[in-house]
Write a protein that holds these residues in place. Structure first.
Motif, PDB file in Angstrom:
ATOM      1  N   MET A  60      36.443  77.535  44.846  1.00 23.32           N
ATOM      2  CA  MET A  60      36.208  76.856  46.140  1.00 23.32           C
ATOM      3  C   MET A  60      36.937  77.621  47.248  1.00 23.32           C
ATOM      4  SD  MET A  60      37.265  72.959  47.238  1.00 23.32           S
ATOM      5  CE  MET A  60      39.027  72.991  47.009  1.00 23.32           C
ATOM      6  N   ASP A  61      36.290  77.725  48.413  1.00 26.29           N
ATOM      7  CA  ASP A  61      36.977  78.237  49.598  1.00 26.29           C
ATOM      8  C   ASP A  61      36.459  77.426  50.777  1.00 26.29           C
ATOM      9  OD1 ASP A  61      38.398  79.589  51.416  1.00 26.29           O
ATOM     10  OD2 ASP A  61      37.399  81.526  51.204  1.00 26.29           O
ATOM     11  N   ARG A  62      37.068  76.281  51.001  1.00 26.80           N
ATOM     12  CA  ARG A  62      36.542  75.365  52.029  1.00 26.80           C
ATOM     13  C   ARG A  62      37.554  75.195  53.156  1.00 26.80           C
ATOM     14  NH1 ARG A  62      32.447  71.856  52.768  1.00 26.80           N
ATOM     15  NH2 ARG A  62      31.580  72.310  50.720  1.00 26.80           N
ATOM     16  N   LEU A  63      37.024  75.201  54.378  1.00 28.41           N
ATOM     17  CA  LEU A  63      37.842  74.973  55.559  1.00 28.41           C
ATOM     18  C   LEU A  63      37.537  73.561  56.069  1.00 28.41           C
ATOM     19  CD1 LEU A  63      39.570  75.946  57.993  1.00 28.41           C
ATOM     20  CD2 LEU A  63      37.489  76.856  58.999  1.00 28.41           C
ATOM     21  N   VAL A  64      38.553  72.721  56.140  1.00 28.81           N
ATOM     22  CA  VAL A  64      38.360  71.359  56.663  1.00 28.81           C
ATOM     23  C   VAL A  64      38.978  71.303  58.053  1.00 28.81           C
ATOM     24  CG1 VAL A  64      38.925  68.917  56.375  1.00 28.81           C
ATOM     25  CG2 VAL A  64      38.331  70.297  54.388  1.00 28.81           C
ATOM     26  N   CYS A  65      38.109  71.110  59.047  1.00 25.48           N
ATOM     27  CA  CYS A  65      38.573  71.084  60.421  1.00 25.48           C
ATOM     28  C   CYS A  65      38.515  69.638  60.901  1.00 25.48           C
ATOM     29  CB  CYS A  65      37.653  71.974  61.246  1.00 25.48           C
ATOM     30  SG  CYS A  65      37.972  71.872  62.989  1.00 25.48           S
ATOM     31  N   GLY A  66      39.653  69.071  61.201  1.00 23.43           N
ATOM     32  CA  GLY A  66      39.660  67.681  61.660  1.00 23.43           C
ATOM     33  C   GLY A  66      40.840  67.498  62.579  1.00 23.43           C
ATOM     34  N   ASP A  67      40.692  66.664  63.592  1.00 24.97           N
ATOM     35  CA  ASP A  67      41.766  66.519  64.555  1.00 24.97           C
ATOM     36  C   ASP A  67      43.024  65.932  63.931  1.00 24.97           C
ATOM     37  OD1 ASP A  67      41.773  67.548  66.969  1.00 24.97           O
ATOM     38  OD2 ASP A  67      40.534  66.042  67.925  1.00 24.97           O
ATOM     39  N   VAL A  68      44.111  66.102  64.667  1.00 29.39           N
ATOM     40  CA  VAL A  68      45.403  65.589  64.221  1.00 29.39           C
ATOM     41  C   VAL A  68      45.279  64.093  63.934  1.00 29.39           C
ATOM     42  CG1 VAL A  68      47.804  65.372  64.888  1.00 29.39           C
ATOM     43  CG2 VAL A  68      46.453  67.267  65.764  1.00 29.39           C
ATOM     44  N   GLY A  69      45.704  63.681  62.735  1.00 33.34           N
ATOM     45  CA  GLY A  69      45.683  62.250  62.408  1.00 33.34           C
ATOM     46  C   GLY A  69      44.316  61.713  62.025  1.00 33.34           C
ATOM     47  N   PHE A  70      43.363  62.605  61.687  1.00 28.51           N
ATOM     48  CA  PHE A  70      42.018  62.139  61.319  1.00 28.51           C
ATOM     49  C   PHE A  70      41.821  62.031  59.811  1.00 28.51           C
ATOM     50  CE2 PHE A  70      38.906  62.628  65.082  1.00 28.51           C
ATOM     51  CZ  PHE A  70      39.848  62.090  65.945  1.00 28.51           C
ATOM     52  N   GLY A  71      42.893  62.201  59.045  1.00 27.68           N
ATOM     53  CA  GLY A  71      42.778  61.948  57.606  1.00 27.68           C
ATOM     54  C   GLY A  71      42.526  63.173  56.742  1.00 27.68           C
ATOM     55  N   LYS A  72      42.997  64.352  57.213  1.00 27.65           N
ATOM     56  CA  LYS A  72      42.825  65.562  56.385  1.00 27.65           C
ATOM     57  C   LYS A  72      43.750  65.501  55.165  1.00 27.65           C
ATOM     58  CE  LYS A  72      43.905  68.529  59.603  1.00 27.65           C
ATOM     59  NZ  LYS A  72      44.184  67.694  60.788  1.00 27.65           N
ATOM     60  N   THR A  73      44.924  64.888  55.344  1.00 28.98           N
ATOM     61  CA  THR A  73      45.894  64.855  54.237  1.00 28.98           C
ATOM     62  C   THR A  73      45.331  64.099  53.040  1.00 28.98           C
ATOM     63  OG1 THR A  73      47.605  64.857  55.920  1.00 28.98           O
ATOM     64  CG2 THR A  73      48.300  64.377  53.679  1.00 28.98           C
ATOM     65  N   GLU A  74      44.576  63.031  53.303  1.00 30.04           N
ATOM     66  CA  GLU A  74      43.984  62.267  52.201  1.00 30.04           C
ATOM     67  C   GLU A  74      42.979  63.125  51.438  1.00 30.04           C
ATOM     68  OE1 GLU A  74      43.089  59.189  49.529  1.00 30.04           O
ATOM     69  OE2 GLU A  74      44.835  59.541  50.833  1.00 30.04           O
ATOM     70  N   VAL A  75      42.233  63.972  52.165  1.00 26.56           N
ATOM     71  CA  VAL A  75      41.281  64.892  51.514  1.00 26.56           C
ATOM     72  C   VAL A  75      42.062  65.799  50.558  1.00 26.56           C
ATOM     73  CG1 VAL A  75      39.626  66.776  51.899  1.00 26.56           C
ATOM     74  CG2 VAL A  75      39.716  64.863  53.511  1.00 26.56           C
ATOM     75  N   ALA A  76      43.211  66.294  51.048  1.00 29.58           N
ATOM     76  CA  ALA A  76      44.049  67.181  50.233  1.00 29.58           C
ATOM     77  C   ALA A  76      44.596  66.443  49.010  1.00 29.58           C
ATOM     78  CB  ALA A  76      45.200  67.714  51.082  1.00 29.58           C
ATOM     79  N   MET A  77      45.000  65.188  49.197  1.00 26.95           N
ATOM     80  CA  MET A  77      45.580  64.424  48.083  1.00 26.95           C
ATOM     81  C   MET A  77      44.552  64.194  46.977  1.00 26.95           C
ATOM     82  SD  MET A  77      48.042  61.652  49.854  1.00 26.95           S
ATOM     83  CE  MET A  77      49.481  62.106  50.776  1.00 26.95           C
ATOM     84  N   ARG A  78      43.319  63.895  47.378  1.00 26.41           N
ATOM     85  CA  ARG A  78      42.282  63.658  46.356  1.00 26.41           C
ATOM     86  C   ARG A  78      41.979  64.947  45.598  1.00 26.41           C
ATOM     87  NH1 ARG A  78      38.553  58.829  48.464  1.00 26.41           N
ATOM     88  NH2 ARG A  78      40.191  57.702  49.573  1.00 26.41           N
ATOM     89  N   ALA A  79      41.983  66.066  46.330  1.00 22.15           N
ATOM     90  CA  ALA A  79      41.742  67.360  45.680  1.00 22.15           C
ATOM     91  C   ALA A  79      42.881  67.650  44.695  1.00 22.15           C
ATOM     92  CB  ALA A  79      41.646  68.465  46.718  1.00 22.15           C
ATOM     93  N   ALA A  80      44.129  67.378  45.149  1.00 22.10           N
ATOM     94  CA  ALA A  80      45.296  67.616  44.296  1.00 22.10           C
ATOM     95  C   ALA A  80      45.220  66.738  43.050  1.00 22.10           C
ATOM     96  CB  ALA A  80      46.574  67.319  45.082  1.00 22.10           C
ATOM     97  N   PHE A  81      44.737  65.525  43.213  1.00 22.26           N
ATOM     98  CA  PHE A  81      44.633  64.609  42.067  1.00 22.26           C
ATOM     99  C   PHE A  81      43.681  65.183  41.013  1.00 22.26           C
ATOM    100  CE2 PHE A  81      42.844  61.131  39.618  1.00 22.26           C
ATOM    101  CZ  PHE A  81      43.978  60.411  39.262  1.00 22.26           C
ATOM    102  N   ILE A  82      42.523  65.694  41.468  1.00 23.22           N
ATOM    103  CA  ILE A  82      41.545  66.266  40.519  1.00 23.22           C
ATOM    104  C   ILE A  82      42.165  67.447  39.777  1.00 23.22           C
ATOM    105  CG2 ILE A  82      39.315  67.478  40.346  1.00 23.22           C
ATOM    106  CD1 ILE A  82      38.359  65.758  42.736  1.00 23.22           C
ATOM    107  N   ALA A  83      42.912  68.294  40.531  1.00 29.64           N
ATOM    108  CA  ALA A  83      43.513  69.482  39.915  1.00 29.64           C
ATOM    109  C   ALA A  83      44.565  69.094  38.887  1.00 29.64           C
ATOM    110  CB  ALA A  83      44.120  70.368  40.994  1.00 29.64           C
ATOM    111  N   VAL A  84      45.456  68.178  39.271  1.00 27.33           N
ATOM    112  CA  VAL A  84      46.539  67.778  38.362  1.00 27.33           C
ATOM    113  C   VAL A  84      45.967  67.053  37.143  1.00 27.33           C
ATOM    114  CG1 VAL A  84      48.590  66.311  38.143  1.00 27.33           C
ATOM    115  CG2 VAL A  84      48.263  67.700  40.197  1.00 27.33           C
ATOM    116  N   HIS A  85      44.966  66.220  37.366  1.00 23.55           N
ATOM    117  CA  HIS A  85      44.320  65.503  36.268  1.00 23.55           C
ATOM    118  C   HIS A  85      43.720  66.491  35.274  1.00 23.55           C
ATOM    119  CE1 HIS A  85      41.569  62.775  34.161  1.00 23.55           C
ATOM    120  NE2 HIS A  85      42.317  61.775  34.611  1.00 23.55           N
TER     121      HIS A  85
END
Length: 814
Positions: free
Chosen positions: A289-314
């Motif tokens: 994967m090589d994805r760029l997520v562009c979203g304004d400050v405070g628009f919920g990019k961190t949650e996208v990262a957390m879900r991705a991290a969950f899949i990887a760790v799982h």
């Protein structure tokens, strides 16, 4: 259609007709030919038939299709009108999804959707895609004011002077007027608008002005073409390495993932949900994967990262999260630890806030695979840091890393999944995403109840600063005061204390010791003081919901991305937030700085990061895709043309061909049928809207795209006048001629001629058969000119003759 007894309003009273659903004609059609299925149905059905279309635009398209079967239904306003009438075939507008068959009286209702199977659904999906393209077209032309620089692919950079109507062969046609050096004028037919692009890449005032017929432009284009080939080859090398290395396809953690997702305390916004799904699909696929997520400050990019991290760790892999500052590392560490608190996941942070002993212990644990998620600054990229089983790298705010660190990241790209989060992607990153080398997701929907930050650009004076501070402090809020000079920061604090004695002031900057800085930030977070005077260290700082005013001194010194980031420090709750960008007197500000401040002041909407990045692309040039140079050949030919050349080179090299960048870009065949083909002024008076429609028609790539555009125009502006219908049909002929390798089509009342390119796919035997069968009608003139003598007085006859001829020349696929 589903009920067996249907109440249908007929005329004045209500009658009950035994009704049954109409069989799906598209499913019954052999080889997906709905028109053939319809013809069979009409042959067998002796009753009256009403066709329904979704809108006026779709009705006109349906009428054109039925014309091919020699069917000419009468247009009626409603079902009662149809029932009361006598016509066997009629058509009306009704948003129906199902057809209907009645026995007594024998009536059939044929809805558009079932007639074409999934066509309408696909069209909707395509419209979504087209919207993105249209945005690009509109972006390309919106600021086309008179005097703006534009690029003509064959003639170079000139200035746009407006639209002009000229008479050619006694037919009115609209042209784009361009002025070149020494006052030379070039009139570009609207059918060739796809050869025109806005010149972007630097300041309008610095855009070159070429001389018509000079070599300068051809040289600039050749140099750009050479560079494009190199860039494309290097890009494809990275691409090929990624494609050749089987990426790791993570297993789908179905139930656990659902449980983890349910732990998100907010409702996902639609964009956020789409992005989360896209990242999940990327990770479950076997390609890196090589994805760029562009979203304004405070628009919920961190949650996208957390879900991705969950899949990887799982999936048994480790995750590295790279952040530009120690403060941000700490904030992410706290967020991730809280979010993963209920799961057996080890989260660790490596930053300046940790002692050397703690960092060394973390390095050892990483190498042994004991840490699942590690968060850190560029320390993570050091040679002594070994990660045993790395599966995902998340990069936050990539533009804050240096070129050398980015080169290290690039080496990682071909091996592991990479997710980049950014509020304003820098031009080069955006450039790569826009040119389709990386996948791009945009989160543009703000969370519920979020207000945009009100932004003021003004000269610095004491009364403004005092008013801004007091407004926030009196409502119990907190203020960030940005003073980016450590030497004078103490004096600035003393001045503010004198100006607003009720303010409790704290100071934070990057030269303080880690522990001290951490303490200051913690105190500010816990409201022990209400004004924080700081350097840009706060740019990617912690979330302080009660800090809703930011005052930025010397705002003209900051880049666009930085200003946007800084403004994003406030307005993170549902309170109205304010940003004051203070500047010295106007005459001391550079033109570029003025443009940046204007751009930031004009984009106060939530989700403006992407727009700002595109502005940035224009203010400071697009940046080479690879290497350190920031502008390269892009300045010479303009960003739009450069990207088009690059896209072609990448496509060619992907197919294993040598990119031929010397052939004209999208020139297409020249067609003259001596008939008016334009959008009349009385149909659409707004010059700007006409220009955009001309560009969209000229840029259409297939018949479906043109049909959809026609539908949109009818629905927006009313039925198409004859000259506009001609324009649409001419464009369709142009697309067909291009497929057949025809360079030029000339037609008039007595016949016409076709000029073939050397590499035409037309079978010479098809032409010979035509000539042998009707020697009085068809003949060759020279090697590439094919003449046809057919009376074509009316425009309709010219189109029909050429369409039939193209049909006969189209090679039949086996």
């Amino acid at each position: 259609g589903a009920a067996s007894q249907q109440d249908i309003e007929a005329g004045g009273g209500r009658e009950r007709f035994p009704a049954q659903p109409l069989p799906n004609l598209a499913i019954e059609a052999k080889a997906n030919q709905p028109l053939a299925a319809l013809a069979n149905f009409l042959d067998e059905f002796s009753g009256r038939v009403l066709f329904t279309a979704e809108s006026a635009g779709r009705r006109e398209v349906l009428l054109e299709l039925l014309e091919r079967l020699k069917l000419r239904p009468k247009t009626v306003d409603s079902w009662p009108d149809f029932v009361a009438g006598k016509d066997r075939l009629a058509i009306t507008i009704a948003p129906l999804d199902e057809g209907l068959l009645l026995d007594d009286p024998a009536l059939a209702l044929v809805a558009e959707s079932p007639l074409f199977g999934q066509r309408v659904m696909q069209r909707r999906r395509r419209e979504k895609r087209a919207d993105a393209n249209n945005d690009a077209v509109i972006k390309n032309l919106t600021e086309l004011r008179e005097g703006a620089p534009v690029v003509h692919i064959d003639h170079g950079v000139g200035r746009y002077l407006g639209l002009a109507t000229l008479e050619i062969d006694n037919q009115a046609a609209e042209f784009l007027t361009l002025e070149y050096a020494e006052g030379a004028k070039l009139y570009v037919p609207v059918a060739n608008l796809h050869l025109i692009a806005r010149y972007t890449g630097s300041d309008d005032a610095l855009a070159p002005l070429h001389r018509l017929g000079s070599e300068t432009w051809q040289k600039a284009k050749r140099k750009a073409a050479e560079q494009v080939r190199d860039v494309a080859a290097e890009l494809l090398d990275i691409y090929a390495r990624r494609a050749a290395r089987e990426g790791y396809a993570f297993a789908d953690p179905k139930a656990d993932y659902a449980t983890f997702s349910a732990g998100f305390p907010f409702e996902e916004t639609p964009d956020q949900q789409t992005t989360i799904e896209a990242v999940r699909e990327d990770m479950l696929a076997a390609k890196p994967m090589d994805r760029l997520v562009c979203g304004d400050v405070g628009f919920g990019k961190t949650e996208v990262a957390m879900r991705a991290a969950f899949i990887a760790v799982h999936g048994g892999k480790q995750v590295a999260i790279l952040v530009p500052t120690t403060l941000l590392a700490q904030q992410h560490y706290n967020s991730f630890r809280d979010r993963f608190a209920d799961w057996p996941v080890t989260v660790e942070v490596m930053s300046r806030f940790k002692s050397a002993k703690e960092v060394n212990a973390a390095v050892a644990d990483l190498a042994e695979g004991k840490i699942d998620i590690v968060i850190g600054t560029h320390k993570l990229l050091q040679d002594d840091v070994k990660i045993k089983n790395l599966g995902l790298v998340i990069i936050d705010e990539e533009h804050r890393f240096g070129v050398r660190q980015k080169e290290q990241l690039k080496a990682l790209r071909s091996e592991v999944d990479i997710l980049t989060l950014t509020a304003t992607p820098i031009p080069r990153t955006l450039n790569m995403a826009v040119s389709g080398m990386r996948d791009l997701s945009i989160i543009a929907t703000p969370p519920a109840r979020r207000l945009s930050v009100r932004t003021f650009v003004m000269e610095q004076n004491k009364s403004t600063v005092k008013e801004a501070l007091l407004r926030e402090l009196l409502r119990g809020g907190q203020v960030y005061y940005l003073h980016n000079d450590v030497k004078t920061i103490e004096k600035c604090a003393a001045d503010l204390a004198e100006l607003v004695p009720e303010a409790r002031i704290g100071i934070g900057h990057g030269q303080m010791r880690e522990r001290e800085l951490e303490q200051v930030m913690s105190d500010f977070y816990h409201k022990r003081f209400n004004v924080l005077i700081a350097s840009t260290i706060i740019e990617t700082g912690i979330d302080v919901p009660s800090a809703n005013t930011i005052i930025i001194e010397r705002a003209d010194k900051f880049g666009l991305a930085q200003l946007h980031q800084l403004r994003g420090r406030v307005g993170r709750s549902h309170h109205q937030a304010y940003a004051y960008l203070l500047t010295p007197p106007r005459q001391q500000i550079t033109p570029d700085a003025e443009k940046r401040l204007e751009a930031i002041a004009n984009t106060q909407d939530l989700g403006a990061g992407f727009v700002l990045a595109t502005n940035d692309l224009e203010i400071r040039g697009a940046g080479e895709l690879l290497g350190d140079g920031q502008s390269g050949q892009i300045q010479a030919v303009g960003f739009t043309l450069y990207m088009e050349m690059l896209e072609r080179a990448v496509k060619a090299i992907r197919k294993g061909e040598q990119p031929n960048l010397d052939q004209p870009l999208g020139g297409g065949p020249e067609i003259n049928l001596r008939l008016p083909a334009l959008i009349p002024e009385d149909y659409l008076p707004d010059v700007h809207a006409r220009l955009i429609l001309y560009k969209r028609i000229a840029s259409a790539t297939d018949e479906d795209g043109l049909k959809d555009l026609q539908v949109e125009m009818i629905d927006r502006f009313g039925l198409l006048p004859e000259p506009t219908k001609n324009l649409v049909r001419l464009t369709l002929l142009k697309l067909q001629a291009e497929q057949l390798g025809i360079k030029k089509v000339d037609g008039g009342p007595q016949g016409g001629r076709l000029e073939f390119a050397a590499d035409t796919p037309v079978d010479p035997l098809a032409l010979i058969k035509l000539i042998q069968g009707q020697p009085n009608r068809y003949k060759f003139e020279g090697a590439t000119l094919f003449k046809f003598m057919v009376p074509m007085e009316r425009p309709e006859e010219r189109f029909n003759t050429l369409e039939a001829l193209f049909e006969r020349l189209t090679p039949k696929t086996a």
